[in-house]
Design a protein around this motif. Structure first.
Motif, short mmCIF file in Angstrom:
data_model
loop_
_atom_site.label_atom_id
_atom_site.label_comp_id
_atom_site.label_asym_id
_atom_site.label_seq_id
_atom_site.Cartn_x
_atom_site.Cartn_y
_atom_site.Cartn_z
N ALA A 1 14.81 -6.44 -48.57
CA ALA A 1 14.64 -5.67 -49.81
C ALA A 1 15.05 -6.51 -51.02
CB ALA A 1 15.46 -4.39 -49.75
N SER A 2 16.13 -7.26 -50.91
CA SER A 2 16.57 -8.12 -52.02
C SER A 2 15.56 -9.21 -52.31
CB SER A 2 17.93 -8.74 -51.70
OG SER A 2 18.90 -7.75 -51.58
N ILE A 3 15.02 -9.79 -51.27
CA ILE A 3 14.01 -10.84 -51.47
C ILE A 3 12.77 -10.25 -52.12
CG2 ILE A 3 12.44 -12.41 -50.28
CD1 ILE A 3 14.69 -12.81 -48.19
N LEU A 4 12.35 -9.09 -51.67
CA LEU A 4 11.18 -8.45 -52.28
C LEU A 4 11.44 -8.10 -53.75
CD1 LEU A 4 9.95 -6.12 -49.42
CD2 LEU A 4 8.67 -7.99 -50.47
N ARG B 1 18.77 4.12 -40.05
CA ARG B 1 18.85 2.69 -40.40
C ARG B 1 17.96 1.84 -39.50
NH1 ARG B 1 20.92 1.48 -45.37
NH2 ARG B 1 22.71 2.78 -45.75
N ILE B 2 17.93 2.14 -38.21
CA ILE B 2 17.05 1.40 -37.30
C ILE B 2 15.60 1.62 -37.68
CG2 ILE B 2 16.24 1.28 -34.91
CD1 ILE B 2 19.15 1.81 -34.05
N LEU B 3 15.21 2.85 -37.95
CA LEU B 3 13.84 3.14 -38.35
C LEU B 3 13.50 2.45 -39.68
CD1 LEU B 3 13.49 6.91 -37.40
CD2 LEU B 3 12.41 4.94 -36.30
N GLU B 4 14.44 2.43 -40.62
CA GLU B 4 14.22 1.76 -41.90
C GLU B 4 13.94 0.28 -41.69
OE1 GLU B 4 16.55 1.38 -46.17
OE2 GLU B 4 17.72 1.67 -44.35
N CYS B 5 14.72 -0.35 -40.83
CA CYS B 5 14.53 -1.78 -40.55
C CYS B 5 13.19 -2.04 -39.87
CB CYS B 5 15.68 -2.29 -39.67
SG CYS B 5 15.63 -4.04 -39.34
N LEU B 6 12.86 -1.22 -38.89
CA LEU B 6 11.59 -1.41 -38.18
C LEU B 6 10.39 -1.19 -39.09
CD1 LEU B 6 12.43 0.28 -34.75
CD2 LEU B 6 12.26 -2.16 -35.27
N THR C 1 7.80 -4.15 -39.97
CA THR C 1 6.41 -3.91 -39.59
C THR C 1 5.47 -4.04 -40.77
OG1 THR C 1 7.13 -2.41 -37.84
CG2 THR C 1 4.85 -2.22 -38.55
N ILE C 2 5.82 -3.43 -41.89
CA ILE C 2 4.95 -3.50 -43.07
C ILE C 2 4.88 -4.93 -43.61
CG2 ILE C 2 4.73 -2.79 -45.49
CD1 ILE C 2 5.71 -0.02 -44.61
N LEU C 3 6.01 -5.62 -43.66
CA LEU C 3 6.02 -6.98 -44.19
C LEU C 3 5.13 -7.92 -43.39
CD1 LEU C 3 9.74 -7.54 -45.19
CD2 LEU C 3 7.79 -7.23 -46.69
N ASP D 1 1.15 -6.58 -43.29
CA ASP D 1 0.41 -6.81 -44.54
C ASP D 1 0.56 -8.23 -45.06
OD1 ASP D 1 -0.37 -4.19 -44.37
OD2 ASP D 1 1.12 -3.46 -45.80
N LYS D 2 1.24 -9.08 -44.32
CA LYS D 2 1.41 -10.51 -44.63
C LYS D 2 1.95 -10.74 -46.03
CE LYS D 2 -1.93 -11.86 -41.28
NZ LYS D 2 -3.28 -12.01 -40.94
N TYR D 3 3.08 -10.11 -46.31
CA TYR D 3 3.77 -10.34 -47.58
C TYR D 3 4.28 -11.77 -47.62
CZ TYR D 3 3.85 -5.58 -49.34
OH TYR D 3 3.49 -4.37 -49.87
N VAL D 4 4.53 -12.27 -48.81
CA VAL D 4 5.01 -13.64 -48.99
C VAL D 4 6.33 -13.86 -48.26
CG1 VAL D 4 5.81 -15.30 -50.72
CG2 VAL D 4 3.86 -13.84 -51.19
N VAL D 5 7.17 -12.85 -48.22
CA VAL D 5 8.47 -12.95 -47.57
C VAL D 5 8.31 -13.29 -46.10
CG1 VAL D 5 10.55 -11.66 -46.97
CG2 VAL D 5 9.45 -11.32 -49.18
N ALA D 6 7.32 -12.73 -45.44
CA ALA D 6 7.12 -12.96 -44.02
C ALA D 6 6.60 -14.37 -43.74
CB ALA D 6 6.13 -11.94 -43.45
#
Length: 112
Positions: free
Chosen positions: A10-13, A63-68, A72-74, A77-82
């Motif tokens: 989240a911080s990187i995004l 918290r586990i669901l939030e992380c997953l 998964t989305i990153l 959707d091939k975000y720059v962070v990934a």
């Protein structure tokens, strides 16, 4: 651990001016946590009344669901962070002296 991973992504995004995705995922996780608290603390809808243990369990699940969801989305959707490869980025910093580069590389591999 899951919270640290989520906060890092989240911080990187946020630092790359992509603030909507972490906000939406965090809000969704809060709603999940609130709903699970309702179910597990008071024992609603057939769930056992667990009290404070239910609140802790609800928070861990949320918290586990939030992380997953974040990961998964990153990656889906091939975000720059990934796509970032930190060790190659450090190697491409040719303006750093060799000694500093080696120290950074040792630190990076030591964290893995």
């Amino acid at each position: 651990m899951f919270t640290a991973i989520t906060f890092s992504y989240a911080s990187i995004l946020r630092s790359t001016a992509q603030i909507k995705l972490p906000m939406i995922i965090n809000t969704l996780a809060r709603f999940i946590n609130t709903f699970l608290n309702y179910l597990l603390i008071g024992g609603k809808m057939g769930f056992p009344a667990l009290g404070i243990s239910g609140a802790a369990l609800a928070t861990v699940i949320a918290r586990i669901l939030e992380c997953l969801i974040m990961i998964t989305i990153l990656y889906k959707d091939k975000y720059v962070v990934a796509a970032m490869n930190i060790s190659k980025t450090i190697q491409n910093l040719s303006f750093l002296p060799s000694l500093v580069w080696q120290a950074l590389l040792l630190l990076w591999w030591g964290m893995l």
